[in-house]
Design a protein around this motif. Structure first.
Motif, PDB file in Angstrom:
ATOM      1  N   VAL A 110      -6.789   9.634  14.883  1.00  0.00           N
ATOM      2  CA  VAL A 110      -7.836   8.658  14.560  1.00  0.00           C
ATOM      3  C   VAL A 110      -8.113   8.630  13.063  1.00  0.00           C
ATOM      4  O   VAL A 110      -8.369   7.566  12.481  1.00  0.00           O
ATOM      5  CB  VAL A 110      -9.121   8.984  15.358  1.00  0.00           C
ATOM      6  N   ILE A 111      -8.074   9.792  12.433  1.00  0.00           N
ATOM      7  CA  ILE A 111      -8.334   9.848  10.987  1.00  0.00           C
ATOM      8  C   ILE A 111      -7.067   9.572  10.188  1.00  0.00           C
ATOM      9  O   ILE A 111      -7.078   8.847   9.180  1.00  0.00           O
ATOM     10  CB  ILE A 111      -8.918  11.223  10.603  1.00  0.00           C
ATOM     11  N   GLY A 112      -5.942  10.144  10.614  1.00  0.00           N
ATOM     12  CA  GLY A 112      -4.718  10.099   9.822  1.00  0.00           C
ATOM     13  C   GLY A 112      -4.037   8.747   9.775  1.00  0.00           C
ATOM     14  O   GLY A 112      -3.547   8.333   8.713  1.00  0.00           O
ATOM     15  N   VAL A 113      -3.993   8.019  10.894  1.00  0.00           N
ATOM     16  CA  VAL A 113      -3.287   6.736  10.921  1.00  0.00           C
ATOM     17  C   VAL A 113      -3.955   5.697  10.008  1.00  0.00           C
ATOM     18  O   VAL A 113      -3.260   5.065   9.189  1.00  0.00           O
ATOM     19  CB  VAL A 113      -3.170   6.208  12.365  1.00  0.00           C
ATOM     20  N   PRO A 114      -5.260   5.472  10.092  1.00  0.00           N
ATOM     21  CA  PRO A 114      -5.868   4.490   9.164  1.00  0.00           C
ATOM     22  C   PRO A 114      -5.718   4.885   7.689  1.00  0.00           C
ATOM     23  O   PRO A 114      -5.429   4.022   6.843  1.00  0.00           O
ATOM     24  CB  PRO A 114      -7.345   4.481   9.588  1.00  0.00           C
ATOM     25  N   LEU A 115      -5.892   6.182   7.389  1.00  0.00           N
ATOM     26  CA  LEU A 115      -5.757   6.612   5.996  1.00  0.00           C
ATOM     27  C   LEU A 115      -4.320   6.446   5.508  1.00  0.00           C
ATOM     28  O   LEU A 115      -4.075   5.980   4.390  1.00  0.00           O
ATOM     29  CB  LEU A 115      -6.197   8.073   5.852  1.00  0.00           C
ATOM     30  N   GLY A 116      -3.362   6.832   6.335  1.00  0.00           N
ATOM     31  CA  GLY A 116      -1.960   6.685   5.949  1.00  0.00           C
ATOM     32  C   GLY A 116      -1.543   5.237   5.822  1.00  0.00           C
ATOM     33  O   GLY A 116      -0.779   4.870   4.915  1.00  0.00           O
ATOM     34  N   LEU A 117      -2.039   4.395   6.735  1.00  0.00           N
ATOM     35  CA  LEU A 117      -1.722   2.969   6.665  1.00  0.00           C
ATOM     36  C   LEU A 117      -2.292   2.351   5.386  1.00  0.00           C
ATOM     37  O   LEU A 117      -1.614   1.570   4.708  1.00  0.00           O
ATOM     38  CB  LEU A 117      -2.281   2.261   7.897  1.00  0.00           C
ATOM     39  N   TYR A 118      -3.535   2.715   5.056  1.00  0.00           N
ATOM     40  CA  TYR A 118      -4.135   2.190   3.826  1.00  0.00           C
ATOM     41  C   TYR A 118      -3.364   2.673   2.601  1.00  0.00           C
ATOM     42  O   TYR A 118      -3.107   1.893   1.670  1.00  0.00           O
ATOM     43  CB  TYR A 118      -5.595   2.639   3.730  1.00  0.00           C
ATOM     44  N   GLY A 120      -0.289   3.394   2.427  1.00  0.00           N
ATOM     45  CA  GLY A 120       0.994   2.719   2.360  1.00  0.00           C
ATOM     46  C   GLY A 120       0.886   1.283   1.899  1.00  0.00           C
ATOM     47  O   GLY A 120       1.738   0.786   1.147  1.00  0.00           O
ATOM     48  N   LEU A 121      -0.176   0.609   2.342  1.00  0.00           N
ATOM     49  CA  LEU A 121      -0.354  -0.795   1.970  1.00  0.00           C
ATOM     50  C   LEU A 121      -0.926  -0.952   0.562  1.00  0.00           C
ATOM     51  O   LEU A 121      -0.651  -1.948  -0.104  1.00  0.00           O
ATOM     52  CB  LEU A 121      -1.289  -1.470   2.982  1.00  0.00           C
ATOM     53  N   ARG A 122      -1.708  -0.008   0.120  1.00  0.00           N
ATOM     54  CA  ARG A 122      -2.344  -0.071  -1.207  1.00  0.00           C
ATOM     55  C   ARG A 122      -1.969   1.177  -2.001  1.00  0.00           C
ATOM     56  O   ARG A 122      -2.831   1.875  -2.519  1.00  0.00           O
ATOM     57  CB  ARG A 122      -3.873  -0.144  -1.044  1.00  0.00           C
ATOM     58  N   HIS A 123      -0.668   1.428  -2.109  1.00  0.00           N
ATOM     59  CA  HIS A 123      -0.206   2.699  -2.655  1.00  0.00           C
ATOM     60  C   HIS A 123      -0.484   2.871  -4.145  1.00  0.00           C
ATOM     61  O   HIS A 123      -0.401   3.978  -4.664  1.00  0.00           O
ATOM     62  CB  HIS A 123       1.296   2.855  -2.404  1.00  0.00           C
ATOM     63  N   GLU A 124      -0.812   1.808  -4.836  1.00  0.00           N
ATOM     64  CA  GLU A 124      -1.055   1.910  -6.277  1.00  0.00           C
ATOM     65  C   GLU A 124      -2.531   2.098  -6.624  1.00  0.00           C
ATOM     66  O   GLU A 124      -2.870   2.264  -7.799  1.00  0.00           O
ATOM     67  CB  GLU A 124      -0.517   0.661  -6.989  1.00  0.00           C
ATOM     68  N   THR A 125      -3.405   2.088  -5.635  1.00  0.00           N
ATOM     69  CA  THR A 125      -4.835   2.220  -5.904  1.00  0.00           C
ATOM     70  C   THR A 125      -5.215   3.695  -6.059  1.00  0.00           C
ATOM     71  O   THR A 125      -4.502   4.604  -5.622  1.00  0.00           O
ATOM     72  CB  THR A 125      -5.656   1.602  -4.765  1.00  0.00           C
ATOM     73  N   VAL A 126      -6.379   3.896  -6.675  1.00  0.00           N
ATOM     74  CA  VAL A 126      -6.894   5.261  -6.864  1.00  0.00           C
ATOM     75  C   VAL A 126      -7.207   5.907  -5.517  1.00  0.00           C
ATOM     76  O   VAL A 126      -6.959   7.100  -5.305  1.00  0.00           O
ATOM     77  CB  VAL A 126      -8.155   5.230  -7.760  1.00  0.00           C
ATOM     78  N   ALA A 127      -7.755   5.125  -4.597  1.00  0.00           N
ATOM     79  CA  ALA A 127      -8.093   5.654  -3.278  1.00  0.00           C
ATOM     80  C   ALA A 127      -6.847   6.148  -2.545  1.00  0.00           C
ATOM     81  O   ALA A 127      -6.877   7.202  -1.895  1.00  0.00           O
ATOM     82  CB  ALA A 127      -8.795   4.578  -2.455  1.00  0.00           C
ATOM     83  N   ALA A 128      -5.747   5.395  -2.636  1.00  0.00           N
ATOM     84  CA  ALA A 128      -4.510   5.808  -1.977  1.00  0.00           C
ATOM     85  C   ALA A 128      -3.993   7.117  -2.565  1.00  0.00           C
ATOM     86  O   ALA A 128      -3.523   7.997  -1.836  1.00  0.00           O
ATOM     87  CB  ALA A 128      -3.456   4.715  -2.105  1.00  0.00           C
ATOM     88  N   ARG A 208       2.014   6.699   5.947  1.00  0.00           N
ATOM     89  CA  ARG A 208       2.210   6.058   4.648  1.00  0.00           C
ATOM     90  C   ARG A 208       3.683   5.735   4.403  1.00  0.00           C
ATOM     91  O   ARG A 208       4.039   4.618   4.016  1.00  0.00           O
ATOM     92  CB  ARG A 208       1.710   6.960   3.531  1.00  0.00           C
ATOM     93  N   ALA A 209       4.556   6.727   4.635  1.00  0.00           N
ATOM     94  CA  ALA A 209       5.985   6.513   4.393  1.00  0.00           C
ATOM     95  C   ALA A 209       6.548   5.432   5.307  1.00  0.00           C
ATOM     96  O   ALA A 209       7.327   4.569   4.871  1.00  0.00           O
ATOM     97  CB  ALA A 209       6.737   7.829   4.593  1.00  0.00           C
TER      98      ALA A 209
END
Length: 324
Positions: A110-118, A120-128, A208-209
């Motif tokens: 529940v925690i890992g999939v949304p964080l990893g997806l974000y 991966g989709l926004r890999h250049e942001t500070v949050a990622a 993410r990968a």
């Protein structure tokens, strides 16, 4: 499907047989259970009588054959320490371990999939980048240290959660479950978080990968070119495809959590199979140790079989008949 299941069961039987030999021989060579079970003041006649009653007076190969003969009938012998059937002790502790492992796995997904997806989709942001740094930290910290720190903060300093034990349980078809009560969740939170932290870090990196790989696929580019809503592209075309490897890894990691929850159960005094295993090893309680490992191997095989079936459901290109 039937051929696949039969092949897996045959593989499981071979693994259980080899494992039982290795464990039995290993425990036999470690030491003499009588040195722990019998009082030093006991006479030699008393020692011989106890050894005879436990079957320890026979050669190792005779003890092993007797164990296999009984195990084929569902009897794994009686515990040297508790004087109860070994399989009964394990089945009594199994719900606590399964509950802890399943809740920890659920939390990590529940925690890992949304964080990893974000990430991966926004890999250049500070949050990622912060998410990936956190995943590295989750991999690096040992479970026993994380558990001790959580106890110190949330149990000792803040006093929000209990430090050890299992909360009140609810009887469901003869199985004692604690996650069905609010008080039970208070006892479950810290050990589940400790156990699931490293798995959450693994799922974050995997999601993410996989997301970055799927984003480059032609069907995703085509979906965006058609003007589909971004939420639909992510939910249908990206998320569904990254869940295939995540399901496989999550199932296998669930098996490792069940088998290796020993440290976490010991730190939090969680009354599961892992704590029983530690106590049995200390007292050289051979029947309990061997029965525990056999049960764990069977659970791992069952989980692996379920994962393979789910894999074929998520990815129709996979056919169980072609599985090796």
């Amino acid at each position: 499907m039937l051929v696949f299941i039969i092949r897996r069961l045959m593989q499981a039987a071979l693994v259980v047989a080899v494992m039982s030999v290795l464990v039995f021989v290993g425990i036999y060579m470690i030491g003499d259970p009588l040195a722990i079970l019998v009082s030093p003041e006991a006479t030699e006649l008393d020692r011989e009588a106890i050894a005879r009653s436990l079957g320890l007076d026979r050669p190792m190969w005779e003890q092993y054959l007797a164990f296999v003969s009984s195990a084929m009938q569902g009897d794994f012998g009686k515990s040297f320490v508790f004087g109860q059937p070994a399989i009964g002790l394990i089945l009594e502790r199994m719900p606590a371990t399964l509950e802890l492992a399943i809740i920890a796995t659920f939390m990590s997904v529940v925690i890992g999939v949304p964080l990893g997806l974000y990430a991966g989709l926004r890999h250049e942001t500070v949050a990622a980048r912060a998410i990936m740094a956190g995943s590295v930290l989750g991999f690096s910290l040992p479970n026993f240290w994380v558990g001790l720190m959580l106890i110190m903060v949330f149990a000792v300093q803040l006093g929000w959660l209990p430090a050890s034990g299992r909360g009140p349980t609810v009887d469901v078809f003869g199985i004692q479950l604690s996650f069905l009560t609010l008080e039970g969740w208070k006892y479950l939170a810290l050990p589940a978080l400790t156990l699931g932290l490293s798995k959450c870090a693994l799922i974050v990196r995997l999601a993410r990968a996989t997301a970055r790989e799927v984003m480059l696929m032609d069907y995703v580019k085509f979906a965006r070119a058609k003007g589909l809503n971004e939420k639909r592209v992510i939910g249908v075309h990206i998320l569904k495809n990254i869940m295939v490897p995540i399901t496989t890894v999550t199932g296998l990691e669930l098996g490792t959590l069940i088998a290796f929850a020993v440290i976490t159960e010991t730190i939090f005094s969680w009354p599961g199979m892992g704590k029983l295993l530690i106590d049995s090893i200390v007292h050289l309680d051979r029947p309990v140790v061997v029965a525990y490992l056999i049960v764990v191997v069977l659970l791992l095989v069952l989980i692996s079989l379920i994962v393979d079936i789910l894999y074929s459901v998520l990815d129709p290109r996979v056919r169980l008949g072609d599985a090796k």
